[in-house]
Structure formats: structure tokens, C-alpha cells
Design an enzyme around this catalytic site. Structure first.
Site, PDB file in Angstrom:
ATOM      1  N   LYS A   1      25.180  28.886  16.726  1.00 10.82           N
ATOM      2  CA  LYS A   1      24.699  29.854  15.988  1.00 10.82           C
ATOM      3  C   LYS A   1      23.974  30.645  16.712  1.00 10.82           C
ATOM      4  O   LYS A   1      22.751  30.276  17.417  1.00 10.82           O
ATOM      5  CB  LYS A   1      24.079  29.331  14.616  1.00 10.82           C
ATOM      6  CG  LYS A   1      23.761  30.487  13.461  1.00 10.82           C
ATOM      7  CD  LYS A   1      23.457  29.800  12.262  1.00 10.82           C
ATOM      8  CE  LYS A   1      22.964  31.011  11.260  1.00 10.82           C
ATOM      9  NZ  LYS A   1      22.668  30.238  10.069  1.00 10.82           N
TER      10      LYS A   1
ATOM     11  N   SER B   1      24.265  32.178   6.114  1.00 10.48           N
ATOM     12  CA  SER B   1      24.353  32.832   7.251  1.00 10.48           C
ATOM     13  C   SER B   1      25.037  32.292   8.564  1.00 10.48           C
ATOM     14  O   SER B   1      25.270  32.827   9.533  1.00 10.48           O
ATOM     15  CB  SER B   1      22.776  33.273   7.799  1.00 10.48           C
ATOM     16  OG  SER B   1      22.217  32.087   8.055  1.00 10.48           O
TER      17      SER B   1
ATOM     18  N   SER C   1      22.792  28.202   4.061  1.00 14.90           N
ATOM     19  CA  SER C   1      23.397  29.163   5.065  1.00 14.90           C
ATOM     20  C   SER C   1      24.246  27.987   5.926  1.00 14.90           C
ATOM     21  O   SER C   1      25.351  28.385   6.455  1.00 14.90           O
ATOM     22  CB  SER C   1      22.563  29.675   6.129  1.00 14.90           C
ATOM     23  OG  SER C   1      21.873  30.604   5.502  1.00 14.90           O
TER      24      SER C   1
END
Length: 479
Positions: A82, A157, A181
């Protein structure tokens, strides 16, 4: 016919060790699918094909020169990172155009552990600016789109990470969770996502989360893969603010996937208390189905109060918003470039700057009192079950466009269940047990005691056996 992306990560790793598959074959397959499909789905901010192939070539040399027993556990397995974590020599945008040209000088500790485990890094996955929102749209990459329906958001996210796994662009993905997230995109993309116990995984060297909301964790299709990832990423360094209770010597998280959980006492709730936020009928139906499945498996299931009213004095949402604004202000941005930030982050950072320190401390103290009350009240329960979200997946563009205050309100209404467990620090997982009538995935959230990942993994594996989900994939999977 089984395709390479049908295989779980633990099976790929075993086939590399036995020389049935080569790391280069696996990496080339992942990169080819990424080149073909990612332009329409937005999983990645940065693809590093050349570096990934170099890593795969090095892994092949190890396979040929070392004994199978001496090879690291993820050798040759692609694991995207990520873009809120550092991957040395690769740009780290944090989803912001202000940092579009930023290059990471070092690996984060989590990435270093994955690298030592032999993982191959195909790239950095899409994330909203600074991870501040529950959807994945920014100014440095196209919006991430849900593989089940590209008109829908994959959440955030860790939206790009979820897209990569759900679309078959990677077998597993690194993700992180500061307010839901990992669990949010897992729910709407039909994946298994685990937020570990606070302090299980180090945030070193640069994550400035003093409250301990955020942690790295795995997004996978298979419970066994999540355990393998957790075994790899777990660990602490000197200077970490928090450390989780360790496993007994010689024990691994993977061991617990193969164990039955026994008969558990499970609490549940599906309402939002005084907040009065509506919960969609499809979500409630999925929640009730999970409870019936747990009861059928022999567990004792009983309703409990929603924690915001019963334990946080009705101020949880306001206090969490204070902490969230403070976190959004933590990423250094030159003053002259602040106007280039997205509207949400400009608003959050302005709120943080206007916040007196005593108010921040008071919000932290109220949350801490609520945590102590919640922990005492739920101690009799082995796990707590809730929905992950109040709604099924929503369209791309649903949250933004009407100002940051309205955007934050919509995000709060969409995600009223997840953030409390970032505040408590408990391990929490989204289990992909359901689909709405239109086919959109709906996850169920199961939260354990502090340090309770072993029991959660055991329970998740039991649910996976009782209602298998890995063969239910979006249409892009077969392209």
C-alpha cells in the site's frame, strides 16, 4: 481449468519450494494480468515490473541453490505494498499530488520483514490522500474501482490493495487500517481482511500514530494466507509505543488455522445507538445470516449494547473526529504547497491547527475511559459480531463533491461500526460470507479480545469451511 491466480499464496509458496512453479512464472503472470486489467480498475499507483522481475530472478537462484527447508516462507510470492508504507527506491506518494515525486529512501519495518520472507513486490497500491477517507480516489491515479462492478467503489483506504486481490492481480496484499481501512474494502470486495491487535506489527520507522489507531495487516482470499502474512509481518522494534501479547514460543498464527475454535460465547449488535444512523436491510439480513451460521456451528450467540452509548458517553464520534483530524495533520507538507492538498485533507488539517491541546487531551482521555468500560463489559465474550458497514457498496464519486463537512458526514454514516475497534486496539476481521441480491459483497465483522488473533483465525477458518467463499469471484477473474 485452474489458473495460476486461482492458487492461494501458501500453495504458490509450496510450489516454489518444490520447484513445480518458478518465481518468474508467477511474477510474469501477475504483471501480465496487471497490464491487461489495471487500467480499468485502478489497483496501483506505481507498478515496478522491472524490479519485480529482478526479485523473481533472485528468488529462482535461491530455489536452485538452497534446500527447501531453508527457503523463506513467501519466496517468489507477489505482495503489493500500500502506498502509505515505504518501499526503498520506489516513489511513496501517500496518495497525494504534493508527494507525487517523493521516493522512499528505506523500507518500512513491515516491508523489510516481507522482503526478508522472500516476497516479490509488483508495485504500490492505490490509496486516498494520506489514507484519510474510506474510499480510494485521489489526484495522482485514476479512482480504484470494484472488480464486482466497476461503477462501485472498492472502499478505502486500502482500496487498491483490495482491487489487486479481488481482480486476481496479486494473491495477497499488504494493507493498513486506522479506522476500518482493511475491513471496509474487504467487505465490499468479497475478501478476508484482518486488522491485528494494536502493537502486533511495528509502524517503524516513520508512522506518527501516537494513539495507536493504525496498523498494517493482510488482505487475502484465504484465511490461511492471512495467517501466513501475519506470521511474516509481526514483530516489534525498540521505540515502538505499543507491543501486543506474544504467541507462546514455537507457535505460529498459521497453526491456529488448522485448529477448531471450540464452542464460543459471541456477543453481537447491529444498531448505531444514539447516532441513529440507518443500517441497510441487506446489511441486516447478512448480519442475521452470520448469527444463524454461528449458532448452527454450536456457538452461543447473544445481543449486547452498542459501545458508543453504553461505554463512550455518547461522545465517541466527536472524539474520534478530533483524533482523525490530528492524524491527517501528521504528514509533513510544506506550507506553500498546502493549497494543493485535496479538499478533505485541507479541512482536516485546518481543524487540527485550530484545536487547543487541552481539547485533544480531553478527547483522548474520554476515549480511553470508554475503552476501559467496553473491555470490562465484553470480557465474558470470546468475540463480538457486527456488520462491517451500514450500507452495501456505493458508487465511485458517492462521497465527494458537496464539501468536506458533508463528505465526512457521509463517510461516518457509511462506516459507523469499524473505528471503535481502532480505538480499543482489538483485533478485528471482515469475513466475506454474503452477497446482496444484486451480487455485491457484504462482509461480517468479528472482533476478538486483545491478542486474540489466534482464536479469530481459528473461527474464520471454521466459517470458511462451513460456507466456502474463495470460488465466488468477480467476472474479471476469468478474463
Amino acid at each position: 481449468m485452474t489458473q495460476m491466480h486461482d492458487l492461494p499464496a501458501h500453495r504458490l509458496a509450496a510450489m516454489v519450494r518444490s520447484r513445480e512453479l518458478s518465481p518468474r512464472e508467477i511474477t510474469e503472470h501477475v504483471l501480465a494480468r496487471t497490464e491487461r486489467h489495471d487500467p480499468g480498475y485502478g489497483a496501483y499507483i506505481t507498478v515496478i515490473a522491472e524490479k519485480a522481475l529482478e526479485q523473481a530472478q533472485y528468488a529462482e537462484k535461491r530455489v536452485m541453490s538452497d534446500t527447501p527447508e531453508s527457503l523463506p516462507p513467501l519466496l517468489g510470492v507477489p505482495v503489493p505494498i500500500k502506498d502509505l508504507d515505504l518501499l526503498a527506491g520506489v516513489r511513496a506518494t501517500y496518495g497525494s499530488r504534493v508527494l507525487a515525486d517523493n521516493t522512499a529512501p528505506i523500507d518500512s519495518d513491515t516491508v523489510a520483514r516481507l522482503r526478508a520472507a522472500g516476497a516479490v513486490f509488483p508495485g504500490k497500491t492505490n490509496t486516498p490522500e494520506f489514507g484519510s477517507s474510506c474510499y480510494t480516489e485521489n489526484d495522482v491515479a485514476p479512482p480504484a474501482r470494484n472488480p464486482w462492478n466497476p461503477e462501485l467503489s472498492p472502499g478505502g483506504s486500502s482500496g487498491g490493495a483490495a482491487v489487486a486481490v479481488a481482480a486476481g492481480l496479486a494473491p495477497v496484499a499488504h494493507a493498513s487500517d486506522g479506522g476500518g481501512s482493511i475491513r471496509i474494502p474487504a467487505s465490499v470486495c468479497g475478501l478476508f481482511g484482518l486488522k491485528p491487535t494494536r502493537g502486533r506489527i511495528s509502524g517503524a520507522p516513520v508512522k506518527p500514530d501516537l494513539v495507536g489507531l493504525s496498523t498494517s495487516g493482510p488482505l487475502t482470499r484465504h484465511v490461511a494466507d492471512a495467517a501466513l502474512m501475519l506470521d511474516t509481518m509481526s514483530g516489534n522494534l525498540p521505540g515502538d509505543y505499543y507491543t501486543a501479547p506474544p504467541l507462546p514460543p514455537g507457535e505460529t498464527f498459521a497453526d491456529h488455522v488448522r485448529r477448531e475454535p471450540g464452542r464460543l460465547r459471541i456477543g453481537h449488535y447491529a444498531h448505531t445507538g444514539s447516532a441513529g444512523l440507518p443500517v441497510h436491510p441487506d446489511v441486516l439480513a447478512a448480519h442475521e445470516s452470520t448469527l444463524r451460521l454461528l449458532a448452527d456451528l454450536g456457538h452461543e450467540v447473544e445481543e449486547i449494547p452498542e459501545p458508543g452509548d453504553a461505554h463512550f458517553g455518547g461522545t465517541f464520534s466527536d472524539d474520534f473526529a478530533v483524533i482523525w483530524a490530528a492524524m491527517a495533520s501528521a504528514t509533513p507538507v510544506p506550507a506553500e504547497r498546502e493549497p494543493e492538498l485535496g479538499e478533505l485533507n485541507r479541512w482536516l488539517r485546518e481543524r487540527a491547527r485550530a484545536l487547543p491541546v487541552p481539547e485533544y487531551i480531553a478527547a483522548c482521555a474520554r476515549l480511553q475511559r470508554g475503552v476501559r468500560s467496553w473491555m470490562a463489559a465484553t470480557e465474558p465474550y470470546d468475540a463480538v459480531v457486527t456488520p462491517v458497514l451500514a450500507q452495501p457498496p456505493v458508487p465511485v464519486g458517492y462521497f465527494a463533491g458537496d464539501g468536506p463537512e458533508e463528505e465526512f458526514r457521509r463517510m461516518t454514516a457509511f462506516t459507523p461500526f469499524t473505528s471503535v475497534f481502532n480505538v480499543t486496539g482489538q483485533p478485528s476481521m471482515s469475513v466475506p460470507l454474503h452477497h446482496a441480491p444484486d451480487g455485491a459483497p457484504i462482509g461480517s465483522m468479528v472482533t476478538g479480545r486483545m491478542g486474540g488473533e489466534p482464536l479469530l483465525l481459528s473461527l474464520a477458518a471454521q466459517l470458511e469451511r462451513a460456507r466456502p467463499w474463495a470460488d465466488r469471484v468477480p467476472p474479471v477473474w476469468h478474463d
